[in-house]
Write an enzyme that holds these catalytic residues in place. Structure first.
Site, short mmCIF file in Angstrom:
data_model
loop_
_atom_site.label_atom_id
_atom_site.label_comp_id
_atom_site.label_asym_id
_atom_site.label_seq_id
_atom_site.Cartn_x
_atom_site.Cartn_y
_atom_site.Cartn_z
N TYR A 443 0.82 -1.21 0.00
CA TYR A 443 0.00 0.00 0.00
C TYR A 443 0.85 1.26 0.00
O TYR A 443 2.04 1.20 0.21
CB TYR A 443 -1.04 0.01 1.10
CG TYR A 443 -0.62 -0.16 2.54
CD1 TYR A 443 -1.55 -0.59 3.47
CD2 TYR A 443 0.65 0.12 2.99
CE1 TYR A 443 -1.22 -0.74 4.80
CE2 TYR A 443 0.99 -0.02 4.31
CZ TYR A 443 0.06 -0.44 5.23
OH TYR A 443 0.40 -0.58 6.54
N GLU A 444 0.17 2.39 -0.31
CA GLU A 444 0.85 3.65 -0.60
C GLU A 444 1.79 3.49 -1.80
O GLU A 444 2.80 4.21 -1.91
CB GLU A 444 1.63 4.17 0.62
CG GLU A 444 0.76 4.58 1.79
CD GLU A 444 -0.10 5.79 1.51
OE1 GLU A 444 0.16 6.50 0.51
OE2 GLU A 444 -1.05 6.02 2.26
N GLY A 445 1.49 2.56 -2.67
CA GLY A 445 2.32 2.30 -3.84
C GLY A 445 3.26 1.16 -3.59
O GLY A 445 4.03 1.15 -2.63
#
Length: 607
Positions: A443-445
């Protein structure tokens, strides 16, 4: 299950001795109250809350998970009471403006608190943690009325917030967002669509949940240029601040996840829900990304948190568990076998965990100082300073997020390995740490997205290598002062100088190759990120070794002599055993793209 103990001695070493946070806070417009006594009180108070309230709920929360029943989400036993204690303690508003009920302290203090909370219980920390992006967005872009309505209960923790970005057909590529926003005569909007992977999207901890939602106006341009941003509360808020009608935002389900099972990850269905535009039309993505750098630092903390917790679980086990004799001879003569910690390979695993946790903590604490300055520039109305610090932080964040979460996952896996077969058994808690750590690289890339952001966007496109030159200039400045030193520090300084030069040369080589072959950016990016992470962490280990060496030589730290010696020895381990991994990444990033791109798509087959 590991018995979490906040690593206050190491935190104090970084804050007070390596990075001189006392002077840093004194230089900030909102740092006057962040006195050494205040910082110490916050550290002690947060440590007590984390050790005594949050840590005991970590294993039970994982075992129970969240409950879903016809749109209603119930958190595991004890979470609601713990959250009420968190709110009563004023922890949510630590670094938020006093005009909305916060304590107005520097942002980095909230990060210190979040590190301890995340290590003690990452699932719990997700609930108040997801509110930060919501609060930052409302504070930066909301109207006066929106700020007065939403900020006070969010700052107090009475309400929580989310960021609703991802949809079933798109993850990172937000240009594919389909959620609609229909304007109404009264100035509101009707929001319709489905959002997925919404952490803390529905729960029973707070009276209201404020969703920040990406959606498209009817006449919006295609792609990312046509996305607007809206406030959509779970309960519509009346003029007097009381809660009104239930907004048609319904939780369709919660995900059954590999880890962080006590954190509700929701599918949210918006069915003509009342929404309020925030920021300018079609510029929602720009507003959302304003504080993305600080959000990614928050995710990078997870790498440190899981490395720390796994180390705290593995170390006592390695000292107590006995297996065979050490190859160098009998160590525990009173027993039939020696403790695991006498075996060199077990020490390798423990030192790797320690090096990742303490080296990563140093990287993050330095970045937190930059974040403090960036926020301070906004408060002082200095846009040029804000842009400078934002760019500086922008270079750090993909490395911190990508590298530290990958290394935190490795450290969590090593903790299981120290336990052997027992590490695979739930009751010991080590496999939970590995499961919880796995999401951090996604998550967050994902790591791949962070790598493309670093190499493609920050290094090549935006700065043409300037960000690397500036950071390696700092590395060289340190190295020059210690090149001729004897002992471990001199050796480290020479290695830092070599890597600084090498990092610049590699960057230039990739820039030249990418001008002829654009696939180089993608094929080299992951190795470039990991190389950058290993070199950057090496520099911060050298800084810690330098300070420990000085304190030992001065005699001022007699009571902490063993701590300082351990710092130097861990730094030596890092330079001898972990930094050489950068060479493998160097070789891989320079390999031709043909090995990746030459195969026809049809030849990718499992037949």
């Amino acid at each position: 299950m590991p018995q979490y103990k906040a690593p206050l001695r190491d935190m104090r070493f970084l804050l007070n001795e390596v990075f001189d946070y006392t002077s840093h806070y004194a230089s900030l417009s909102n740092g006057a109250d962040a006195t050494p006594d205040m910082v110490e009180a916050i550290l002690e108070g947060a440590a007590t809350f984390c050790e005594e309230v949050l840590a005991p709920l970590n294993l039970s929360g994982d075992q129970e998970g969240c409950h879903f029943d016809n749109g209603v989400v119930t958190t595991p036993k004890g979470f609601k009471e713990a959250y009420a204690e968190y709110v009563a303690g004023g922890w949510q508003g630590l670094s938020h403006p006093t005009e909305y009920g916060g304590q107005g302290l520097p942002m980095s203090l909230n990060l210190l608190k979040s590190e301890m909370m995340g290590t003690a219980n990452w699932s719990f920390t997700m609930y108040p943690g997801l509110s930060l992006g919501c609060m930052n967005t409302v504070f930066q872009f909301g109207s006066t009325e929106q700020k007065n309505t939403y900020m006070p209960p969010l700052v107090s923790g009475e309400w929580t917030g989310t960021m609703c970005l991802t949809e079933p057909q798109c993850g990172t590529d937000l240009g594919q967002v389909k959620t609609k926003a229909e304007p109404q005569a009264d100035g509101t909007y009707k929001i319709s669509g489905t959002k997925i992977f919404i952490s803390a999207g529905e729960h029973d901890l707070a009276a209201n949940i404020v969703h920040i939602v990406l959606a498209r106006l009817p006449d919006a341009p295609k792609g990312t240029r046509g996305i607007s941003l809206f406030i959509v509360p779970k309960f519509v808020v009346n003029k007097d601040g009381s809660l009104g009608a239930r907004n048609p935002v319904v939780c369709g389900s919660i995900e059954h996840k590999m880890g962080i099972r006590a954190s509700a990850t929701a599918v949210l269905n918006f069915d003509e829900a009342v929404g309020y535009m925030i920021a300018e039309p079609n510029k929602g993505l720009e507003a959302m990304f304003t504080f993305m750098n600080t959000a990614r630092i928050g995710t990078a903390v997870q790498g440190v948190a899981h490395a720390e917790l796994s180390y705290q679980g593995a170390l006592p086990y390695a000292k107590e568990r006995r297996s065979m004799r050490a190859l160098s001879g009998k160590k525990d003569a009173d027993h039939s076998a020696d403790a695991l910690i006498w075996h060199a390979d077990v020490r390798r695993m423990l030192l790797t965990q320690k090096a990742v946790a303490e080296g990563g903590r140093a990287m993050i604490y330095n970045a937190a100082k930059i974040a403090d300055r960036m926020v301070n520039a906004v408060a002082e109305g200095k846009p040029d300073d804000y842009e400078r610090y934002d760019n500086e932080l922008g270079f750090f964040t993909p490395i911190l997020k990508g590298f530290l979460t990958e290394m935190g996952l490795e450290a969590a896996n090593l903790g299981m390995q120290v336990f052997g077969g027992h590490g695979y058994i739930k009751e010991h808690g080590m496999e939970q740490i590995a499961r919880d750590a796995r999401i951090s690289t996604l998550y967050e890339g994902t790591t791949g997205i962070q790598a493309l952001d670093l190499l493609g966007r920050k290094v090549l496109l935006q700065t043409k290598g300037k960000c690397v030159r500036e950071f390696t200039g700092e590395m060289l400045g340190f190295a020059k002062s210690h090149l001729l030193d004897g002992g471990p520090l001199g050796k480290m300084a020479r290695s830092v100088a070599k890597r600084a030069i090498q990092w610049n040369v590699l960057t230039t080589r990739i820039m030249l190759r990418a001008a002829k072959d654009r696939d180089v950016v993608s094929s080299a990016s992951a190795d470039y990120l990991m190389y950058s992470g290993f070199v950057m962490m090496g520099y911060y280990w050298a800084l810690q070794a330098k300070k420990a060496t000085e304190l030992l030589a001065s005699g001022k730290g007699k009571e902490s002599a063993e701590f300082y010696k351990a710092k130097i020895q861990t730094a030596e381990f890092y330079f001898e055993r972990m930094l050489p991994r950068a060479d493998g990444h160097k070789q891989s990033m320079l390999a031709p793209t043909s090995a990746l791109m030459q195969m026809d798509n049809e030849h990718f087959s499992f037949n």
